[in-house]
Motif scaffolding. Structure first.
Motif, PDB file in Angstrom:
ATOM      1  N   VAL A  80       0.853  -1.204   0.000  1.00  0.00           N
ATOM      2  CA  VAL A  80       0.000   0.000   0.000  1.00  0.00           C
ATOM      3  C   VAL A  80       0.887   1.252   0.000  1.00  0.00           C
ATOM      4  CG1 VAL A  80      -1.519   1.371   1.502  1.00  0.00           C
ATOM      5  CG2 VAL A  80      -2.030  -1.045   1.083  1.00  0.00           C
ATOM      6  N   VAL A  81       1.897   1.239   0.867  1.00  0.00           N
ATOM      7  CA  VAL A  81       2.783   2.407   0.973  1.00  0.00           C
ATOM      8  C   VAL A  81       3.569   2.601  -0.325  1.00  0.00           C
ATOM      9  CG1 VAL A  81       4.776   3.371   2.204  1.00  0.00           C
ATOM     10  CG2 VAL A  81       2.943   2.244   3.486  1.00  0.00           C
ATOM     11  N   THR A  82       4.122   1.519  -0.858  1.00  0.00           N
ATOM     12  CA  THR A  82       4.940   1.677  -2.068  1.00  0.00           C
ATOM     13  C   THR A  82       4.080   2.154  -3.241  1.00  0.00           C
ATOM     14  OG1 THR A  82       4.791  -0.709  -2.453  1.00  0.00           O
ATOM     15  CG2 THR A  82       6.800   0.078  -1.448  1.00  0.00           C
ATOM     16  N   GLU A  83       2.856   1.646  -3.342  1.00  0.00           N
ATOM     17  CA  GLU A  83       1.972   2.096  -4.428  1.00  0.00           C
ATOM     18  C   GLU A  83       1.744   3.609  -4.349  1.00  0.00           C
ATOM     19  OE1 GLU A  83      -1.225  -1.277  -5.851  1.00  0.00           O
ATOM     20  OE2 GLU A  83      -1.770  -0.016  -4.175  1.00  0.00           O
ATOM     21  N   GLU A  84       1.418   4.075  -3.153  1.00  0.00           N
ATOM     22  CA  GLU A  84       1.111   5.507  -3.006  1.00  0.00           C
ATOM     23  C   GLU A  84       2.329   6.381  -3.316  1.00  0.00           C
ATOM     24  OE1 GLU A  84      -1.829   6.922  -2.674  1.00  0.00           O
ATOM     25  OE2 GLU A  84      -2.707   4.913  -2.733  1.00  0.00           O
ATOM     26  N   LEU A  85       3.503   5.922  -2.872  1.00  0.00           N
ATOM     27  CA  LEU A  85       4.722   6.700  -3.119  1.00  0.00           C
ATOM     28  C   LEU A  85       5.022   6.772  -4.619  1.00  0.00           C
ATOM     29  CD1 LEU A  85       6.927   5.255  -0.220  1.00  0.00           C
ATOM     30  CD2 LEU A  85       6.000   7.581  -0.350  1.00  0.00           C
ATOM     31  N   LEU A  86       4.820   5.653  -5.310  1.00  0.00           N
ATOM     32  CA  LEU A  86       5.107   5.619  -6.747  1.00  0.00           C
ATOM     33  C   LEU A  86       4.118   6.472  -7.533  1.00  0.00           C
ATOM     34  CD1 LEU A  86       5.789   1.788  -6.977  1.00  0.00           C
ATOM     35  CD2 LEU A  86       7.493   3.550  -7.436  1.00  0.00           C
ATOM     36  N   VAL A  87       2.838   6.353  -7.176  1.00  0.00           N
ATOM     37  CA  VAL A  87       1.814   7.127  -7.889  1.00  0.00           C
ATOM     38  C   VAL A  87       2.072   8.625  -7.710  1.00  0.00           C
ATOM     39  CG1 VAL A  87      -0.634   7.750  -7.798  1.00  0.00           C
ATOM     40  CG2 VAL A  87       0.028   5.353  -7.918  1.00  0.00           C
ATOM     41  N   ALA A  88       2.557   9.002  -6.524  1.00  0.00           N
ATOM     42  CA  ALA A  88       2.831  10.421  -6.275  1.00  0.00           C
ATOM     43  C   ALA A  88       4.132  10.875  -6.931  1.00  0.00           C
ATOM     44  CB  ALA A  88       2.904  10.669  -4.766  1.00  0.00           C
ATOM     45  N   GLY A  89       4.930   9.925  -7.424  1.00  0.00           N
ATOM     46  CA  GLY A  89       6.229  10.286  -8.005  1.00  0.00           C
ATOM     47  C   GLY A  89       7.182  10.820  -6.942  1.00  0.00           C
ATOM     48  N   ALA A  90       7.067  10.277  -5.723  1.00  0.00           N
ATOM     49  CA  ALA A  90       7.900  10.763  -4.596  1.00  0.00           C
ATOM     50  C   ALA A  90       9.333  10.230  -4.711  1.00  0.00           C
ATOM     51  CB  ALA A  90       7.272  10.323  -3.284  1.00  0.00           C
ATOM     52  N   PRO A  91      10.310  11.003  -4.261  1.00  0.00           N
ATOM     53  CA  PRO A  91      11.713  10.588  -4.437  1.00  0.00           C
ATOM     54  C   PRO A  91      12.144   9.532  -3.410  1.00  0.00           C
ATOM     55  CG  PRO A  91      11.599  12.686  -3.297  1.00  0.00           C
ATOM     56  CD  PRO A  91      10.184  12.296  -3.568  1.00  0.00           C
ATOM     57  N   VAL A  92      12.013   8.279  -3.785  1.00  0.00           N
ATOM     58  CA  VAL A  92      12.216   7.189  -2.822  1.00  0.00           C
ATOM     59  C   VAL A  92      13.419   6.306  -3.150  1.00  0.00           C
ATOM     60  CG1 VAL A  92       9.810   7.073  -2.058  1.00  0.00           C
ATOM     61  CG2 VAL A  92      10.472   5.884  -4.153  1.00  0.00           C
ATOM     62  N   ALA A  93      14.235   6.746  -4.130  1.00  0.00           N
ATOM     63  CA  ALA A  93      15.308   5.866  -4.606  1.00  0.00           C
ATOM     64  C   ALA A  93      16.373   5.589  -3.540  1.00  0.00           C
ATOM     65  CB  ALA A  93      15.976   6.477  -5.839  1.00  0.00           C
ATOM     66  N   ALA A  94      16.633   6.571  -2.672  1.00  0.00           N
ATOM     67  CA  ALA A  94      17.741   6.399  -1.722  1.00  0.00           C
ATOM     68  C   ALA A  94      17.579   5.114  -0.901  1.00  0.00           C
ATOM     69  CB  ALA A  94      17.848   7.618  -0.807  1.00  0.00           C
ATOM     70  N   HIS A  95      16.367   4.883  -0.379  1.00  0.00           N
ATOM     71  CA  HIS A  95      16.186   3.743   0.532  1.00  0.00           C
ATOM     72  C   HIS A  95      15.545   2.523  -0.126  1.00  0.00           C
ATOM     73  CE1 HIS A  95      12.169   5.573   0.593  1.00  0.00           C
ATOM     74  NE2 HIS A  95      11.760   4.346   0.792  1.00  0.00           N
ATOM     75  N   TRP A  96      15.179   2.639  -1.430  1.00  0.00           N
ATOM     76  CA  TRP A  96      14.343   1.597  -2.054  1.00  0.00           C
ATOM     77  C   TRP A  96      14.969   0.201  -1.966  1.00  0.00           C
ATOM     78  CZ3 TRP A  96       9.433   2.571  -3.504  1.00  0.00           C
ATOM     79  CH2 TRP A  96       8.761   1.583  -4.214  1.00  0.00           C
TER      80      TRP A  96
END
Ligand SMILES: Cc1cc2nc3c(=O)[nH]c(=O)nc-3n(C[C@H](O)[C@H](O)[C@H](O)COP(=O)(O)OP(=O)(O)OC[C@H]3O[C@@H](n4cnc5c(N)ncnc54)[C@H](O)[C@@H]3O)c2cc1C
Length: 381
Positions: A80-96
């Motif tokens: 659920v969290v990963t879907e929302e972050l991706l849809v928002a285009g949030a910068p999550v690469a550092a910890h992915w």
């Protein structure tokens, strides 16, 4: 019995409530300038401060045990969290990668000391890691890796060269696949081992590689006789191939395999709703619902302790095809108007995605390799 299994896992009330919390958090962050949405955000959106915020919210290491800084939630909560972050285009690469892969590898194969020292920092978004599998002559043919680890009186000496190592330039650790005994002709998978390598050690050199779109998110990493302690070996010597294969379901089944270009759909709808034929939109949404159902089914199976590797290959393969399809459908819609009538942000987004798309079918396994995996399961190879 069906050759592929994707159990239906309807969203629970608890998951829906979590989804609302994530959306609320992201809306606030967006409003306060906490991030600028972008495509391919789990590979090129490197923002350690944003990762730290997510860590404080408890959204990294969600499935890990509490004693190591985790939150003991299910793989479906994490999804659920990963879907929302991706849809928002949030910068999550550092910890992915730490969240998706390294944490799980350390939990399975790390020493107690490593788990206690590293995992809590990763869960707080304060320590990052990367994958050291590919080499210049070893991509699809991963068993051809030449990076070598030899035993010394105090541990191991590592030498070799890795490429395309996403976020290595900001990472503290890399899990390196290396040869610990010569390749055997009959089975090249024998004699490979994985090592947890501290990238601050003498002899490690990380240099960035620019991608087609002009961003530097992956790297070349050289190991020049790097001295490793004995406990850098993950698990048992010679178990490296099995360890790598054990991560594939996690690596290939997540929503990052079909939501990376979703932002283009949203922005095109915002700008040109009336121009998008209902058939085009309906087709895109129907395919997306199917992919989400498949991805959720896999998350459930992973949570139940299974290894749905082939189903994950299917999600990645279909997801990559979907992202290409979404891109060309939206490019055609945008082409219905003169470019001078369209906001430059939408045009830049389209252009950036066009430059990124070729990498989607390479990273995490190429189309041909995935089709081979699927064909084997179908008994036609
Ligand atoms: C954005 C991005 C991020 C990446 N991040 C990482 C990372 O963090 N860590 C890491 O270790 N690696 C990473 N990679 C590397 C990735 O895993 C490799 O690119 C991939 O495994 C393919 O290997 P290759 O590039 O050497 O291509 P090759 O293996 O040389 O393949 C070239 C072409 O030949 C085809 N081919 C190869 N073998 C066969 C076969 N047997 N049958 C049919 N066709 C075949 C392939 O399908 C492909 O089309 C990343 C790649 C990209 C693009």
């Amino acid at each position: 019995m069906s050759r592929f299994q994707f159990p239906i896992a309807p969203e629970t009330q608890e998951e829906s409530a979590l989804r609302q919390r994530v959306r609320h958090f992201l809306a606030n962050e967006l409003k306060s300038g906490g991030f600028t949405p972008g495509p391919d955000c789990w590979v090129s959106g490197v923002a350690p401060d944003f990762s730290r915020k997510l860590g404080e919210m408890g959204w990294i290491g969600m499935t890990w045990p509490r004693q190591y800084g985790g939150h003991e939630q299910s793989a479906l909560h994490r999804l659920v969290v990963t879907e929302e972050l991706l849809v928002a285009g949030a910068p999550v690469a550092a910890h992915w990668i730490a969240d998706r892969q390294t944490g799980g590898q350390l939990l399975k194969f790390g020493t107690e000391e490593q788990k206690k020292a590293i995992l809590p920092k990763m869960a707080l978004g304060r320590s990052f890691s990367c994958i050291g599998m590919s080499e210049p002559e070893a991509g699809s043919d991963l068993a051809a890796v030449k990076t070598k680890a030899t035993r010394t009186s105090s541990g191991w000496k590592l030498s070799g060269r890795k490429v395309w190592s996403t976020v290595a330039h900001i990472s503290d650790y890399m899990i390196v696949l290396a040869r610990t005994s010569p390749a055997q002709q009959r089975n090249r998978h024998i004699g490979l081992s994985q090592f947890l390598v501290d990238l601050s050690l003498p002899g490690v050199e990380v240099s960035g590689i620019r991608d087609l779109a002009g961003k530097t998110h992956f790297n070349e990493v050289l190991f020049d006789d790097v001295e490793l302690k004995a406990d850098a070996l993950l698990g048992v010597e010679g178990d490296g191939w099995a360890q790598c294969m054990g991560e594939l379901a996690m690596e290939r089944s997540g929503p990052e395999r079909f939501l990376t270009t979703f932002i283009l759909l949203e922005k095109t709808i915002e700008a040109m709703r009336d121009q998008i034929p209902a058939k085009v939109l309906g087709d895109l949404i129907a395919r997306l619902v199917t992919l989400r159902t498949m991805s959720r089914g896999i998350a459930k199976r992973i949570h139940d302790g299974e290894r749905p590797d082939t189903e994950a290959a299917l999600v990645k393969q279909l997801g990559n095809a979907y992202e290409k399809h979404l891109f060309s459908a939206m490019r055609d819609v945008i082409a219905m108007k003169s470019e001078t009538e369209i906001h430059s942000e939408l045009l830049s987004l389209r252009d950036e995605i066009q430059l990124r798309l070729p990498s989607h079918t390479l990273r995490g396994g190429t189309t041909e390799i995935l089709r081979g995996v699927i064909a084997r399961q179908l008994g036609i190879r």
